[in-house]
Write a protein that holds these residues in place. Structure first.
Motif, PDB file in Angstrom:
ATOM      1  N   MET A  53       0.823  -1.212   0.000  1.00 47.75           N
ATOM      2  CA  MET A  53       0.000   0.000   0.000  1.00 47.75           C
ATOM      3  C   MET A  53       0.859   1.265   0.000  1.00 47.75           C
ATOM      4  O   MET A  53       0.567   2.234  -0.718  1.00 47.75           O
ATOM      5  CB  MET A  53      -0.939  -0.017   1.209  1.00 47.75           C
ATOM      6  CG  MET A  53      -2.057  -1.043   1.100  1.00 47.75           C
ATOM      7  SD  MET A  53      -3.269  -0.932   2.461  1.00 47.75           S
ATOM      8  CE  MET A  53      -2.294  -1.589   3.815  1.00 47.75           C
ATOM      9  N   ILE A  54       1.934   1.239   0.793  1.00 49.57           N
ATOM     10  CA  ILE A  54       2.839   2.396   0.818  1.00 49.57           C
ATOM     11  C   ILE A  54       3.465   2.602  -0.561  1.00 49.57           C
ATOM     12  O   ILE A  54       3.534   3.731  -1.068  1.00 49.57           O
ATOM     13  CB  ILE A  54       3.926   2.194   1.882  1.00 49.57           C
ATOM     14  CG1 ILE A  54       3.312   2.216   3.276  1.00 49.57           C
ATOM     15  CG2 ILE A  54       4.995   3.294   1.773  1.00 49.57           C
ATOM     16  CD1 ILE A  54       4.283   1.809   4.378  1.00 49.57           C
ATOM     17  N   GLY A  55       3.917   1.518  -1.172  1.00 51.54           N
ATOM     18  CA  GLY A  55       4.524   1.616  -2.500  1.00 51.54           C
ATOM     19  C   GLY A  55       3.544   2.103  -3.553  1.00 51.54           C
ATOM     20  O   GLY A  55       3.895   2.907  -4.426  1.00 51.54           O
ATOM     21  N   PHE A  56       2.308   1.625  -3.454  1.00 48.00           N
ATOM     22  CA  PHE A  56       1.279   2.042  -4.420  1.00 48.00           C
ATOM     23  C   PHE A  56       1.040   3.546  -4.341  1.00 48.00           C
ATOM     24  O   PHE A  56       1.014   4.244  -5.366  1.00 48.00           O
ATOM     25  CB  PHE A  56      -0.016   1.279  -4.144  1.00 48.00           C
ATOM     26  CG  PHE A  56      -1.149   1.649  -5.065  1.00 48.00           C
ATOM     27  CD1 PHE A  56      -1.206   1.129  -6.347  1.00 48.00           C
ATOM     28  CD2 PHE A  56      -2.149   2.508  -4.640  1.00 48.00           C
ATOM     29  CE1 PHE A  56      -2.257   1.472  -7.201  1.00 48.00           C
ATOM     30  CE2 PHE A  56      -3.198   2.846  -5.476  1.00 48.00           C
ATOM     31  CZ  PHE A  56      -3.247   2.330  -6.767  1.00 48.00           C
ATOM     32  N   PHE A  57       0.882   4.061  -3.134  1.00 48.30           N
ATOM     33  CA  PHE A  57       0.641   5.499  -2.983  1.00 48.30           C
ATOM     34  C   PHE A  57       1.885   6.314  -3.331  1.00 48.30           C
ATOM     35  O   PHE A  57       1.767   7.455  -3.799  1.00 48.30           O
ATOM     36  CB  PHE A  57       0.175   5.806  -1.562  1.00 48.30           C
ATOM     37  CG  PHE A  57      -1.248   5.413  -1.303  1.00 48.30           C
ATOM     38  CD1 PHE A  57      -2.296   6.049  -1.960  1.00 48.30           C
ATOM     39  CD2 PHE A  57      -1.555   4.395  -0.416  1.00 48.30           C
ATOM     40  CE1 PHE A  57      -3.616   5.680  -1.735  1.00 48.30           C
ATOM     41  CE2 PHE A  57      -2.880   4.018  -0.185  1.00 48.30           C
ATOM     42  CZ  PHE A  57      -3.905   4.668  -0.850  1.00 48.30           C
TER      43      PHE A  57
END
Length: 216
Positions: free
Chosen positions: A97-101
Protein backbone atom coordinates in the motif's frame (compact mmCIF):
# COMPACT_ATOMS: atom_id res chain seq x y z
CA UNK A 1 22.69 18.92 -14.90
CA UNK A 2 21.73 18.34 -11.26
CA UNK A 3 17.99 18.68 -11.87
CA UNK A 4 18.20 16.34 -14.84
CA UNK A 5 19.93 13.74 -12.69
CA UNK A 6 17.30 14.13 -9.98
CA UNK A 7 14.62 13.59 -12.65
CA UNK A 8 16.33 10.36 -13.66
CA UNK A 9 16.46 9.24 -10.05
CA UNK A 10 12.72 9.89 -9.74
CA UNK A 11 12.06 7.71 -12.77
CA UNK A 12 14.37 5.00 -11.40
CA UNK A 13 12.51 5.18 -8.09
CA UNK A 14 9.16 4.71 -9.85
CA UNK A 15 10.42 1.72 -11.81
CA UNK A 16 11.99 0.06 -8.78
CA UNK A 17 8.91 0.61 -6.61
CA UNK A 18 6.74 -0.89 -9.37
CA UNK A 19 9.01 -3.95 -9.57
CA UNK A 20 8.83 -4.32 -5.79
CA UNK A 21 5.02 -4.12 -5.89
CA UNK A 22 4.90 -6.93 -8.45
CA UNK A 23 7.19 -9.06 -6.28
CA UNK A 24 5.11 -8.37 -3.18
CA UNK A 25 1.87 -9.32 -4.93
CA UNK A 26 3.42 -12.55 -6.21
CA UNK A 27 4.86 -13.21 -2.78
CA UNK A 28 1.55 -12.76 -1.00
CA UNK A 29 -0.17 -15.03 -3.52
CA UNK A 30 2.24 -17.97 -3.23
CA UNK A 31 3.15 -20.23 -0.33
CA UNK A 32 5.37 -18.95 2.46
CA UNK A 33 6.31 -22.33 3.88
CA UNK A 34 6.26 -25.91 2.66
CA UNK A 35 6.50 -29.38 4.15
CA UNK A 36 6.92 -32.49 2.03
CA UNK A 37 6.44 -35.78 3.85
CA UNK A 38 7.39 -38.93 1.91
CA UNK A 39 6.99 -42.50 3.11
CA UNK A 40 9.60 -44.53 1.26
CA UNK A 41 7.86 -47.80 2.18
CA UNK A 42 4.35 -47.04 0.91
CA UNK A 43 5.41 -44.52 -1.76
CA UNK A 44 2.93 -41.93 -0.46
CA UNK A 45 3.95 -38.26 -0.42
CA UNK A 46 2.13 -35.42 1.32
CA UNK A 47 2.88 -31.97 -0.08
CA UNK A 48 1.79 -29.22 2.33
CA UNK A 49 1.80 -25.56 1.28
CA UNK A 50 1.21 -22.91 3.93
CA UNK A 51 -0.37 -19.59 3.04
CA UNK A 52 -1.63 -17.00 5.50
CA UNK A 53 -5.35 -17.73 4.84
CA UNK A 54 -5.12 -21.50 4.37
CA UNK A 55 -3.10 -24.69 4.23
CA UNK A 56 -3.18 -26.57 0.92
CA UNK A 57 -2.39 -30.29 0.88
CA UNK A 58 -1.98 -32.78 -1.95
CA UNK A 59 -1.33 -36.49 -1.72
CA UNK A 60 0.77 -38.30 -4.30
CA UNK A 61 1.04 -42.07 -4.65
CA UNK A 62 2.80 -44.26 -7.17
CA UNK A 63 -0.27 -44.16 -9.41
CA UNK A 64 -2.05 -40.84 -8.80
CA UNK A 65 -1.97 -37.32 -7.39
CA UNK A 66 -4.95 -35.98 -5.49
CA UNK A 67 -6.56 -32.63 -6.17
CA UNK A 68 -5.43 -29.85 -3.80
CA UNK A 69 -7.34 -29.83 -0.52
CA UNK A 70 -7.80 -26.43 1.13
CA UNK A 71 -7.79 -26.68 4.90
CA UNK A 72 -8.18 -24.18 7.74
CA UNK A 73 -5.39 -23.43 10.19
CA UNK A 74 -7.85 -24.14 12.98
CA UNK A 75 -8.15 -27.74 11.80
CA UNK A 76 -4.61 -28.34 13.10
CA UNK A 77 -4.64 -26.07 16.18
CA UNK A 78 -1.71 -24.01 14.84
CA UNK A 79 -2.68 -20.69 16.41
CA UNK A 80 0.84 -19.42 17.13
CA UNK A 81 2.19 -20.43 13.74
CA UNK A 82 -0.80 -18.88 12.01
CA UNK A 83 -0.08 -15.60 13.80
CA UNK A 84 3.42 -15.60 12.30
CA UNK A 85 2.04 -16.01 8.79
CA UNK A 86 -0.64 -13.37 9.35
CA UNK A 87 1.97 -10.91 10.58
CA UNK A 88 4.18 -11.54 7.56
CA UNK A 89 1.28 -11.07 5.18
CA UNK A 90 0.08 -7.94 7.00
CA UNK A 91 3.45 -6.18 6.76
CA UNK A 92 3.77 -7.23 3.12
CA UNK A 93 0.36 -5.68 2.50
CA UNK A 94 1.42 -2.50 4.33
CA UNK A 95 4.54 -2.32 2.15
CA UNK A 96 2.42 -2.77 -0.96
CA UNK A 97 0.00 0.00 0.00
CA UNK A 98 2.84 2.40 0.82
CA UNK A 99 4.52 1.62 -2.50
CA UNK A 100 1.28 2.04 -4.42
CA UNK A 101 0.64 5.50 -2.98
CA UNK A 102 4.30 6.40 -3.54
CA UNK A 103 3.87 5.73 -7.26
CA UNK A 104 0.62 7.69 -7.42
CA UNK A 105 1.88 10.86 -5.74
CA UNK A 106 5.22 10.74 -7.60
CA UNK A 107 3.47 10.49 -10.97
CA UNK A 108 1.07 13.29 -10.04
CA UNK A 109 4.06 15.39 -9.01
CA UNK A 110 5.90 14.65 -12.24
CA UNK A 111 2.95 15.62 -14.48
CA UNK A 112 2.34 18.79 -12.49
CA UNK A 113 -0.97 17.94 -10.82
CA UNK A 114 0.61 17.97 -7.36
CA UNK A 115 3.04 20.88 -7.54
CA UNK A 116 3.96 21.09 -3.88
CA UNK A 117 7.72 20.76 -3.54
CA UNK A 118 7.28 18.65 -0.42
CA UNK A 119 5.55 15.86 -2.38
CA UNK A 120 8.84 14.34 -3.52
CA UNK A 121 10.14 14.55 0.04
CA UNK A 122 7.04 12.70 1.26
CA UNK A 123 7.49 10.07 -1.46
CA UNK A 124 11.09 9.48 -0.41
CA UNK A 125 9.97 9.00 3.18
CA UNK A 126 7.33 6.52 2.04
CA UNK A 127 9.97 4.49 0.21
CA UNK A 128 11.84 4.10 3.50
CA UNK A 129 8.58 3.11 5.21
CA UNK A 130 8.01 0.50 2.52
CA UNK A 131 11.50 -0.88 3.11
CA UNK A 132 10.91 -1.13 6.87
CA UNK A 133 7.59 -2.97 6.44
CA UNK A 134 9.11 -5.45 3.98
CA UNK A 135 12.08 -6.00 6.30
CA UNK A 136 9.70 -6.87 9.15
CA UNK A 137 7.70 -9.19 6.85
CA UNK A 138 10.91 -11.05 5.98
CA UNK A 139 12.26 -11.23 9.54
CA UNK A 140 9.02 -12.38 11.16
CA UNK A 141 9.43 -15.81 9.55
CA UNK A 142 12.41 -16.41 11.83
CA UNK A 143 9.87 -17.14 14.55
CA UNK A 144 8.29 -20.05 12.69
CA UNK A 145 10.22 -22.78 14.48
CA UNK A 146 9.38 -21.48 17.96
CA UNK A 147 5.76 -21.05 16.91
CA UNK A 148 5.54 -24.67 15.74
CA UNK A 149 7.13 -25.76 19.02
CA UNK A 150 4.70 -23.71 21.11
CA UNK A 151 1.73 -25.08 19.14
CA UNK A 152 3.01 -28.58 19.79
CA UNK A 153 3.11 -27.82 23.53
CA UNK A 154 -0.47 -26.55 23.24
CA UNK A 155 -1.60 -29.83 21.67
CA UNK A 156 -1.27 -29.36 17.92
CA UNK A 157 -2.77 -31.98 15.63
CA UNK A 158 -0.15 -31.23 12.97
CA UNK A 159 1.92 -34.41 13.13
CA UNK A 160 4.17 -33.53 10.16
CA UNK A 161 6.13 -31.01 12.23
CA UNK A 162 6.91 -33.26 15.18
CA UNK A 163 10.72 -33.58 15.44
CA UNK A 164 11.14 -31.69 12.17
CA UNK A 165 10.09 -28.05 11.70
CA UNK A 166 9.53 -27.68 15.44
CA UNK A 167 13.29 -28.18 15.93
CA UNK A 168 14.80 -26.10 13.11
CA UNK A 169 13.76 -23.60 10.48
CA UNK A 170 14.49 -25.64 7.35
CA UNK A 171 16.07 -28.94 6.40
CA UNK A 172 15.59 -32.59 5.48
CA UNK A 173 15.09 -35.23 8.15
CA UNK A 174 14.84 -39.00 7.67
CA UNK A 175 13.40 -41.37 10.23
CA UNK A 176 11.48 -44.68 10.32
CA UNK A 177 11.34 -44.99 6.53
CA UNK A 178 10.08 -41.42 6.07
CA UNK A 179 11.71 -38.31 4.65
CA UNK A 180 10.49 -34.84 5.61
CA UNK A 181 11.65 -31.74 3.74
CA UNK A 182 10.58 -28.34 5.03
CA UNK A 183 11.48 -24.67 4.78
CA UNK A 184 10.48 -21.26 3.39
CA UNK A 185 8.41 -21.26 0.23
CA UNK A 186 8.44 -19.18 -2.93
CA UNK A 187 6.34 -16.39 -1.44
CA UNK A 188 8.84 -15.61 1.31
CA UNK A 189 11.74 -15.72 -1.16
CA UNK A 190 9.96 -13.26 -3.47
CA UNK A 191 9.47 -10.87 -0.56
CA UNK A 192 13.23 -11.11 0.15
CA UNK A 193 13.91 -10.15 -3.48
CA UNK A 194 11.49 -7.25 -3.08
CA UNK A 195 13.48 -6.17 -0.02
CA UNK A 196 16.68 -5.93 -2.05
CA UNK A 197 14.86 -4.00 -4.78
CA UNK A 198 13.64 -1.59 -2.11
CA UNK A 199 17.20 -1.20 -0.83
CA UNK A 200 18.18 -0.07 -4.32
CA UNK A 201 15.18 2.26 -4.32
CA UNK A 202 16.27 3.74 -1.01
CA UNK A 203 19.74 4.40 -2.46
CA UNK A 204 18.05 6.32 -5.29
CA UNK A 205 16.02 8.50 -2.91
CA UNK A 206 19.06 9.17 -0.71
CA UNK A 207 21.07 10.22 -3.75
CA UNK A 208 18.25 12.48 -4.90
CA UNK A 209 18.16 14.05 -1.43
CA UNK A 210 21.92 14.68 -1.46
CA UNK A 211 21.80 16.13 -4.97
CA UNK A 212 18.80 18.29 -4.07
CA UNK A 213 20.68 19.69 -1.05
CA UNK A 214 23.72 20.47 -3.20
CA UNK A 215 21.50 22.31 -5.69
CA UNK A 216 20.21 24.50 -2.90
Amino acid sequence: MGMAEIGKLKIATLVLVFISLCLLVAGMATRWYYITYSNTVTGVTYDISMYSPKIVTTVETLTMTSTPDNMNWGDFNLKNTHNIFNTGLAFSAFAFMIGFFTIIITILNQVGILRNEKIWTIARGMVIGMLICTFIAVCVMAGTTKAFEKDEDDGTKFIFCVNTCDTKWRGTISYNGSVVKFGPGTGWILVIIALFVELATTICVVLSFIMGRSEN
